[in-house]
Design a protein around this motif. Sequence first.
Motif, PDB file in Angstrom:
ATOM      1  N   SER A 177       0.827  -1.207   0.000  1.00 55.02           N
ATOM      2  CA  SER A 177       0.000   0.000   0.000  1.00 55.02           C
ATOM      3  C   SER A 177       0.859   1.253   0.000  1.00 55.02           C
ATOM      4  CB  SER A 177      -0.895   0.036   1.228  1.00 55.02           C
ATOM      5  OG  SER A 177      -1.514  -1.193   1.416  1.00 55.02           O
ATOM      6  N   ASP A 178       2.024   1.157   0.597  1.00 53.63           N
ATOM      7  CA  ASP A 178       2.873   2.339   0.719  1.00 53.63           C
ATOM      8  C   ASP A 178       4.194   2.127   0.010  1.00 53.63           C
ATOM      9  OD1 ASP A 178       1.097   3.718   2.457  1.00 53.63           O
ATOM     10  OD2 ASP A 178       1.706   2.313   4.035  1.00 53.63           O
ATOM     11  N   TYR A 179       4.800   3.250  -0.311  1.00 52.18           N
ATOM     12  CA  TYR A 179       6.138   3.191  -0.894  1.00 52.18           C
ATOM     13  C   TYR A 179       7.129   2.662   0.131  1.00 52.18           C
ATOM     14  CZ  TYR A 179       5.475   5.491  -5.354  1.00 52.18           C
ATOM     15  OH  TYR A 179       5.139   5.769  -6.642  1.00 52.18           O
ATOM     16  N   GLY A 180       8.056   1.842  -0.322  1.00 49.38           N
ATOM     17  CA  GLY A 180       9.049   1.314   0.601  1.00 49.38           C
ATOM     18  C   GLY A 180      10.085   0.498  -0.150  1.00 49.38           C
ATOM     19  N   HIS A 181      10.763  -0.384   0.574  1.00 52.99           N
ATOM     20  CA  HIS A 181      11.783  -1.226  -0.052  1.00 52.99           C
ATOM     21  C   HIS A 181      11.279  -1.891  -1.325  1.00 52.99           C
ATOM     22  CE1 HIS A 181      14.323  -0.854   3.380  1.00 52.99           C
ATOM     23  NE2 HIS A 181      13.547  -1.543   4.202  1.00 52.99           N
TER      24      HIS A 181
END
Lengths: 646, 197
Positions: A177-181
Amino acid sequence: MITPLRSVIDWLDDRAGVRDLVNEALYENVPGGARWRYVWGSTLVMAFVTQAITGIFLWMVYSPSTQTAWESVFFVEHSLTGGWLLRGLHHYMAQLMIVLLALHFIQIIWDGAYRAPRELNFLTGMILMLVVLGLSFTGYLLPWDQKGYWATNVGTELASQAPLAGAALKKLAVGGSDYGHQTLTRFFALHAGVLPALLVGFLGLHVLLMRRHGLHAKDPERGPDCTFWPDQVLKDSVAALGVLAVVLALTVWKGAELGSPADPANPYNAARPEWYFLFLFQFLKWFPGELEIWGAFIIPGVVVTVMFLMPWIGRSRAGHIFNVMLLILLFGGSAYLTAQALYDDNFSAMNERTEENQARYDASQAFLNAKQEAERDAERVVELALSPTRIPPTGALTLVYGDPFLQGPKLYKQHCAGCHNYVDPADPDPNLAHLVNPAPTAPNLYGLGTREWIGGWLDPERIASKHYFGYQGSPFTSDGRNSEMFDFVHESLGEEVDDEQRQTIKEAFQKVAAALSAEAGLSSQHAQDLADADLIAEGRKLIEGGLADVLDSGASCTDCHTFGEMQDIGSPVLDGYMSRQWLLDFLSYPADERFYGEMNDRMPAFAPHDDPRMNQLEQKSLELIVDWLRGDWYRPEHPAAASDSE
Amino acid sequence: MANPPQLQDSSSSPPENRRSFITVFAAIITGAGATLTPLLAGLVAFFTPLLRKSKSPQVRVALLSQVPGDGIPRYFPVVADREDAWNRYPQQRVGAVYLLRSGEAADPIAYTAKCPHAGCQIGYQSGDNLFKCPCHTSSFNLDGSRSRGDEEVSPRDMDRLPVELRNVELDGGESVTEVWVEYIDFQTGHKEQHRTA
């Protein structure tokens, strides 16, 4: 030498037919002779080869994770020998590739080179164009700086609005759902694996088909035919060198920029897509609310579909004219929209603010401010990352969060600027314009603790100004409820004091200011404080009661304030005035007996509770504000070395 | 490489045909099995994010005393634990809310700062009577409604978040009221609210 070489070639020819291959590749017929107008396709191949080469070398350094992506790009840019050149080539060639694609495309349509039997050339070309745009989009995110992060965020957010599978697609691209690795690893796999593989495949097909149907000659009767090698190759190579020269010039002149590290908690308000996507960005503004899917998907979708169909539309003369018109409309329209987007963003730099344009003006001003602030932030992070402590394992964002210079103004703006002013009255710094409060309801905190600033409290004119006790609604001026300090200063240097005595008192006050300022222990004044030890000692004596002999009134600071040998007199306590600890305690609870007690005028208590959950600001934030106000932050010893990227 | 002319020729001899059909079938199955298995394994892993659901955290954003009843929005960061693949970041800023209260007796209203248009962070300058989004210039009234109604690029008004007030006893016996919100992440770009999750 010749014979062994020949036998190797013979050996290869027997087994792989290399002679035919080479002949086919090099001695392709160019009807009407070599021409400059045929170079665009080749320059594109050359651009791609550049990207592949520089890309692979960048790959050897790049590390896709949220704590290492920016850091590794920083390492390329600032630590690797010639890393800035490598990255600059990759950065600007990517942009030039878009320009070359556009030129190639315009030429194909204009010349009608897409018609039978070249439809498949055209289709593979269209696919290649989409792949290149995909490479640009994914590449923009990889440095994980504020600009790329937020622009891409807006991009994927828009994509998630696509009918049917939009939300799922976004989740797949972002890896959650979110920006990340996972966003980085996925984008990187696309950018360095999937898309290049597609590109190589389709480029092979594209070139193969081109060879199969021969070059599309504009006017074959123009001159005698020639072969591809060496006549056209020479022209192609010269063009390729020209393209490289442009890229090198941009790299040397501007360098590939690297913003400050992506910070999910602090949106970058000047987020814009790369310039070649700006027209889309601007186009979206035409589609309010739910009409957005028209601007974002339906219309672009229809246009791309029509573009794919161009070879068939262009079969008739009228169809070809339609294609050319569409081409003009598309490029003209994009150019117009791009110009409009740029103009909107820079509106406030080119116009005066008026009644009618204020919304537009303010939006543009906000954009320009955010951009400028972001550039300063980026410079600062680099300075910190180059400092002897380097980047901690938790990533460069830790540097950002721990730096008073970066966080101080932000925290100040959020918690203090509503009342206080922060401006050098003598020489306002345009970089700090956003911290100016034109109608302050509390003292000016600029230069707090310095001799200059403390001198103001002891100057009848300055203490009455808005920078000290003359702020709006102050209870500390002569008609206010707590006018002791104000009256003391005005009486000490009032009208009836003759010139000679005035001079003596002013000198005494200067010593007082020096002594009180030494209490702050500012690092910026450290050398001066050491040098003026005698002056400061005299000043201390004056504060502790000596002033009574100088002033007609016989008053002195320690009639009211606690200081030095004169303990338990009253507040605010001047011992350690404006030192780090004094300020931390003060901000936690200004109504304490040591500080303002009952006299406190609206100065909020930011951390009065022992339980940190109850407090408005936690200790770390207080320290950041205090260190920033006192000018305590890391400064490189050789400022020039820090900005060698510029 | 298959050899189409031969296949056609063999139509005159049925047993041959059957055998070659079986061969073709078997070749396709085994070949597909050999190539598709790794592809499938890859795809399953790749689609994992679609199977994960995220929950909206309950977050303490402020003390009630930090939200004066003057109808002016106050900005508060939303701090919650954030998970990113193999990392867990305790107490990170995951977003921001605006709290405002019209009257000392009123309960606070919470708006998420995430713009319903494209997810940028909506800004508010004290003194203004509008929230403004810096990206595509959407603006909202202080009650969260779009200032230019359907003319606005944003498809809906600012998203309100559920607010809960909790009383906490301090050691000394006094008590404070905390403002908690359910920090819901809504999909952008739609007229209706949909949770992302």
